[in-house]
Write a protein that holds these residues in place. Structure first.
Motif, short mmCIF file in Angstrom:
data_model
loop_
_atom_site.label_atom_id
_atom_site.label_comp_id
_atom_site.label_asym_id
_atom_site.label_seq_id
_atom_site.Cartn_x
_atom_site.Cartn_y
_atom_site.Cartn_z
N PRO A 34 46.64 -5.28 -75.05
CA PRO A 34 45.65 -4.29 -74.59
C PRO A 34 46.24 -3.13 -73.79
CG PRO A 34 45.64 -6.20 -73.15
CD PRO A 34 46.60 -6.52 -74.28
N SER A 35 47.55 -3.12 -73.59
CA SER A 35 48.15 -2.11 -72.70
C SER A 35 47.93 -0.68 -73.17
CB SER A 35 49.64 -2.36 -72.55
OG SER A 35 49.86 -3.59 -71.91
N GLU A 38 44.41 0.33 -72.41
CA GLU A 38 44.26 0.47 -70.96
C GLU A 38 44.90 1.77 -70.48
OE1 GLU A 38 45.93 -3.06 -69.28
OE2 GLU A 38 44.36 -4.35 -70.08
N GLN A 41 42.68 4.72 -71.47
CA GLN A 41 41.51 4.79 -70.60
C GLN A 41 41.88 5.33 -69.21
OE1 GLN A 41 40.01 0.79 -70.70
NE2 GLN A 41 39.06 1.04 -72.72
N ALA A 42 43.00 4.89 -68.68
CA ALA A 42 43.43 5.34 -67.35
C ALA A 42 43.75 6.84 -67.36
CB ALA A 42 44.64 4.54 -66.87
#
Length: 172
Positions: A34-35, A38, A41-42
């Motif tokens: 999922p990195s 993530e 999104q960040a």
């Protein structure tokens, strides 16, 4: 899992070293886990807008140049830059035009940029060399007046919660 922050600042401590070693030992985790989502999104939350993660900066620059340029277009870059940027411009069928740099910052010299703009110029790429913010506000005004893309190369610095606020905010 938080992404590893990249900056040209001496931030490496035992925590970062151990996290890096763990990731190196488990490539499937950052390649297929999922990195990437993530991270997207960040970055979207931090900068606003849509974000797409690539496997490398080279892939990202090439995709951007292929999407934004046509054969024969010109892109102004600073004379002191990474060959990856110029290779991507060339691979897109465009031409890199080299501007002078400021002695104090090693970033684009605005006077040199203005002299190099022609009807074939489609974009200006400004790099925040060694983490020193470029004059993006002035470049933004110039690009708006000439209807040019302003691309910020944030390979040397990326803003986090502590700043800098004038990086990755004014480019297209």
């Amino acid at each position: 899992m938080l992404p590893i922050h990249h900056a040209f600042a001496p931030h490496v401590d035992r925590h970062y070293l151990l996290r890096s070693l763990r990731l190196l030992a488990m490539p499937w985790r950052y390649r297929f886990g999922p990195s990437a989502a993530e991270l997207e999104q960040a970055v979207s939350a931090r900068l606003g807008g849509e974000t797409i993660a690539f496997g490398s900066g080279r892939q990202a620059v090439l995709a951007l140049m292929q999407a934004a340029l046509q054969p024969g277009d010109e892109v102004i870059v600073q004379g002191y830059t990474c060959v990856v940027v110029c290779n991507a411009i060339r691979a897109a069928g465009a031409k890199a035009v080299y501007a002078d740099i400021e002695l104090e910052t090693l970033n684009l010299d605005l006077d040199s940029v203005q002299e190099l703009i022609t009807p074939k110029t489609k974009a200006i790429i400004c790099q925040h060399t060694f983490g020193i913010p470029a004059k993006t506000a002035a470049l933004r005004k110039l690009c708006d007046a000439r209807k040019l893309l302003l691309i910020e190369d944030c390979a040397h610095i990326f803003p986090d919660a502590s700043g800098p606020d004038d990086v990755a905010r004014l480019g297209d």
